[in-house]
Design an enzyme around this catalytic site. Sequence first.
Site, PDB file in Angstrom:
ATOM      1  CE  LYS A 133      -7.401   0.975   3.659  1.00  0.00           C
ATOM      2  NZ  LYS A 133      -6.401   1.495   4.382  1.00  0.00           N
ATOM      3  CB  CYS A 145      -4.356  -1.658   4.216  1.00  0.00           C
ATOM      4  SG  CYS A 145      -3.159  -1.208   5.663  1.00  0.00           S
ATOM      5  CD  GLU A 187      -2.508   0.997   2.776  1.00  0.00           C
ATOM      6  OE1 GLU A 187      -3.782   1.484   3.068  1.00  0.00           O
ATOM      7  OE2 GLU A 187      -1.438   0.294   3.501  1.00  0.00           O
TER       8      GLU A 187
END
Length: 270
Positions: free
Chosen positions: A112, A153, A41
């Site tokens: 995301k 993440c 990321e």
Amino acid sequence: MFLAAAVQMNATADPSANEDQVVPLIERAAAHGARFIATPEHTRMLAPMAEMVRLAEPLGGPTCRRFGALARRLGVVLLIGSINERGGDPDRCSNTSVLFGPDGAIAAVYRKIHLFDVDLSDTVRSRESDRVIPGSDPVVATTPLGRMGLSICYDLRFGNLYRRLVRDGAEVLCVPSAFTLTTGRAHWEVLLRARAIECQGFVIAPAQWGRHEDDSLRETFGHAMIVDPWGQVLATAADGPGLALAEIDLETVTRIRRAVPVNNHFRTDL
């Protein structure tokens, strides 16, 4: 069977410096024989969120063109864990993974979904949603190596997303991350192994490591990792920039899913 590499780096606020750091790591992984290479990321930059928005690029921008050309030159499937992607909102960007095929073309894009809004301590606070537009669509990409489920993440904490990726055919789960030192020490390996076990797939998790110029993360945990479908850790990167390398045999996924058919037993009515 193919060799996979999870890259570990220490991103700064300078996109050019980050490219100078990560490109040699990608090239080193390819020299080892890796055919799938994933970066963390915030590969492009890790800076205060206002700066991330100001310097955001569109998907067709210079960063994607350079990494696409790199994937083509090396002949690898390359996942850039995330870039700060410019969209229609001038005050926010997207946190976006970009997957390139060995021909250099963009094979998949994932934005995301779960944003890191936490208040762990005086030094670990984040309101990612203030500056980032959440994604809405799970993504499974078909590649010459297999079917890759994409995530980023904080997504790692939401098992229902990974169930959906498996339902959509994922054999390998990608988790490019910048876990904080605090959360990483407690939860990183546990969560990665849990996702691998419950989804019965390989997990490839590149990571940021060390101190950064970002105003919320400050220090990231590192420990880029590759986990097999039985939950065994196959490789972990040491401290500092580097690589975790492991062989990926998708027949293992088929064998374990046949032996313990969790997906057949899953109760969607509960």
